[in-house]
Design a protein around this motif. Sequence first.
Motif, short mmCIF file in Angstrom:
data_model
loop_
_atom_site.label_atom_id
_atom_site.label_comp_id
_atom_site.label_asym_id
_atom_site.label_seq_id
_atom_site.Cartn_x
_atom_site.Cartn_y
_atom_site.Cartn_z
N ASP A 81 -7.45 8.42 -1.62
CA ASP A 81 -7.91 7.41 -2.57
C ASP A 81 -6.76 6.68 -3.24
OD1 ASP A 81 -7.22 9.68 -4.10
OD2 ASP A 81 -9.00 9.56 -5.39
N THR A 82 -5.81 7.41 -3.80
CA THR A 82 -4.71 6.77 -4.52
C THR A 82 -3.62 6.26 -3.57
OG1 THR A 82 -3.76 8.97 -4.91
CG2 THR A 82 -5.11 8.01 -6.67
N GLY A 83 -3.46 6.88 -2.42
CA GLY A 83 -2.47 6.41 -1.44
C GLY A 83 -2.83 5.04 -0.90
N ILE A 84 -4.11 4.84 -0.61
CA ILE A 84 -4.55 3.52 -0.13
C ILE A 84 -4.37 2.49 -1.25
CG2 ILE A 84 -6.59 2.18 0.55
CD1 ILE A 84 -7.38 4.67 2.26
N ALA A 85 -4.69 2.87 -2.49
CA ALA A 85 -4.50 1.95 -3.62
C ALA A 85 -3.03 1.54 -3.74
CB ALA A 85 -4.98 2.60 -4.92
N GLU A 86 -2.12 2.50 -3.63
CA GLU A 86 -0.68 2.22 -3.70
C GLU A 86 -0.25 1.27 -2.58
OE1 GLU A 86 2.07 3.50 -5.72
OE2 GLU A 86 0.43 3.96 -7.11
N LEU A 87 -0.74 1.55 -1.37
CA LEU A 87 -0.37 0.74 -0.22
C LEU A 87 -0.87 -0.69 -0.37
CD1 LEU A 87 1.02 0.67 2.54
CD2 LEU A 87 -1.14 1.41 3.56
N VAL A 88 -2.11 -0.85 -0.80
CA VAL A 88 -2.68 -2.19 -1.00
C VAL A 88 -1.88 -2.94 -2.06
CG1 VAL A 88 -4.71 -3.46 -1.85
CG2 VAL A 88 -4.99 -1.62 -0.16
#
Length: 174
Positions: A81-88
């Motif tokens: 959840d937070t890794g995708i947010a960081e990447l985006v």
Amino acid sequence: MKVYDGSQNEETQDAESERLKVGIAEYKVTTEPAAVLTTSGLGSCIGIGLYDERTGAAGLVHVMLPTAEDVEGGNRAKFADTGIAELVEALEAAGASKRTMRAKIAGGSDMLDFSENGSSIGTRNLDQVRESLSEYDIPIAGEDVGGDHGRSIRLEADTGDLVVKSANTESIVL
């Protein structure tokens, strides 16, 4: 070559250096067409490659676990959840847009299934990756997920191709 990594620091890579290694619970973003983002050791972990064809920005995150809900602080790239947010966020900082991003994913195997009740880590990771990408309205353009084998991947920044290699099989291009 400009590279943005999980530490939010911009680092300059030697122009000759085209291969960018993404470790477990890390991410990197590049706008350099000659760059190739790589990660290995994808068992129950999932590698998520995001690519914006309009800007040529590409990013790869290697997530280990589904959610960071019970974890304070720490490494956000470790969780789907937070890794995708960081990447985006990092891709947007590099000029990409969620409207034109496409995702390609690999991993989520059930190599060592210790779950007695419910889903394995690989399955829960995959469910969370799909949910998080859906929340951003980022379509999954290709995937090689599940099974009981490990994978290594490379995201080619010039094309957005995700090349997946599994033991004893030919590479596939997503």
